[in-house]
Write an enzyme that holds these catalytic residues in place. Sequence first.
Site, PDB file in Angstrom:
ATOM      1  CB  CYS A 122      -0.926   0.011   1.223  1.00  0.00           C
ATOM      2  SG  CYS A 122      -2.017   1.443   1.279  1.00  0.00           S
ATOM      3  CG  HIS A 135      -5.959   2.069   1.246  1.00  0.00           C
ATOM      4  ND1 HIS A 135      -5.139   2.468   2.287  1.00  0.00           N
ATOM      5  CD2 HIS A 135      -6.618   3.186   0.841  1.00  0.00           C
ATOM      6  CE1 HIS A 135      -5.290   3.765   2.487  1.00  0.00           C
ATOM      7  NE2 HIS A 135      -6.194   4.224   1.616  1.00  0.00           N
ATOM      8  CB  CYS A 136     -11.332   1.348   3.187  1.00  0.00           C
ATOM      9  SG  CYS A 136     -12.920   2.185   3.076  1.00  0.00           S
ATOM     10  CB  CYS A 142      -4.449  -1.107   5.154  1.00  0.00           C
ATOM     11  SG  CYS A 142      -3.612  -0.610   3.626  1.00  0.00           S
ATOM     12  CB  CYS A 150     -21.653  -0.951   4.989  1.00  0.00           C
ATOM     13  SG  CYS A 150     -23.445  -0.919   5.135  1.00  0.00           S
ATOM     14  CB  CYS A 156     -14.337  -0.154   6.730  1.00  0.00           C
ATOM     15  SG  CYS A 156     -13.666  -0.833   5.205  1.00  0.00           S
TER      16      CYS A 156
END
Length: 327
Positions: A122, A135-136, A142, A150, A156
């Site tokens: 990442c 990774h969001c 991460c 959501c 997350c």
Amino acid sequence: MQWSWKMALSGGLRRCRQVLSWVPVLLIVLVVLWSYYAYVFELCLVLYLIFYHAIFVFFTWSYWKSIFTLPQQPNQKFHLSYTDKERYENEERPEIQKQMLIDMAKKLPVYTRTGSGAVRFCERCHLIKPDRCHHCSVCAMCVLKMDHHCPWVNNCIGFSNYKFFLQFLAYSVLYCLYIATTVFSYFIKYWRGELPSVRSKFHVLFLLFVACMFLVSLVILFGYHCWLVSRNKTTLEAFCTPVFTTGPQKNGFNLGFIRNIQQVFGNNKKFWLIPIGSSPGDGHSFPMRSMNESQNPLLANEESWEDEEDSRGYPEVSSSFAVETET
């Protein structure tokens, strides 16, 4: 001066986005509070209230846990040290950077790779991603065993709260189904004009309508996630097949039906229905199919059976929730 103005604007926009991200949660809370008021105080269906409150408690409990259980991040050993980070950033040759990551990953329990076979790294968090970690971009971190981000829980969904999310879906289905079935007889009375109270007519009509509307979408979503659990997949893995050191394996984490369920809910069945943490492991490494086939040869045959089932028409249905792809 111009730089500080841009920073202030960026910070203001970020805070606005954070506030707006709670709108879907607020909407759900308001609908649930109204349904509670309408069912308990307006209709006052005394015979049904005991079971209603039992379902309501587990529904709100699991929803609370889904919202406020923080996503778990990789621990420090997966982050590059200051020296390694300097070496990596100062190196301009991509092939040398790739080799540096391979050497670092040898010390870690990492078995998945990118589509090109490189170590999953990442660039934002400066860490080697553990297996099933992604990774969001919404949470800007991460997340271990990330499933999806959501908006309805403003969180997350990953290793730390996937069990709670599944329970939230299950109790939501049960909650809507219970309201719809118990209110239906009063809806018939409303249709025949046998309800004297105008307010009762309004609540009966909209309770049934809202319960049925949410029930349809929730059943589809819950069924999809039940299918994912039975195969030990995340939503991201259903969309993009995991790549291991030996190559792509869409059933790489499938350990068999019972063990797949235990990977989410734990080995102790008395905790399966209660929204408390019971998922095994630490989220950084997971048992893999290839390591279990030598102990159970049936797993090797099971993969071919599953491939045949998929070809007969088991579509990988897309989730109605937003899915954040890894960087």
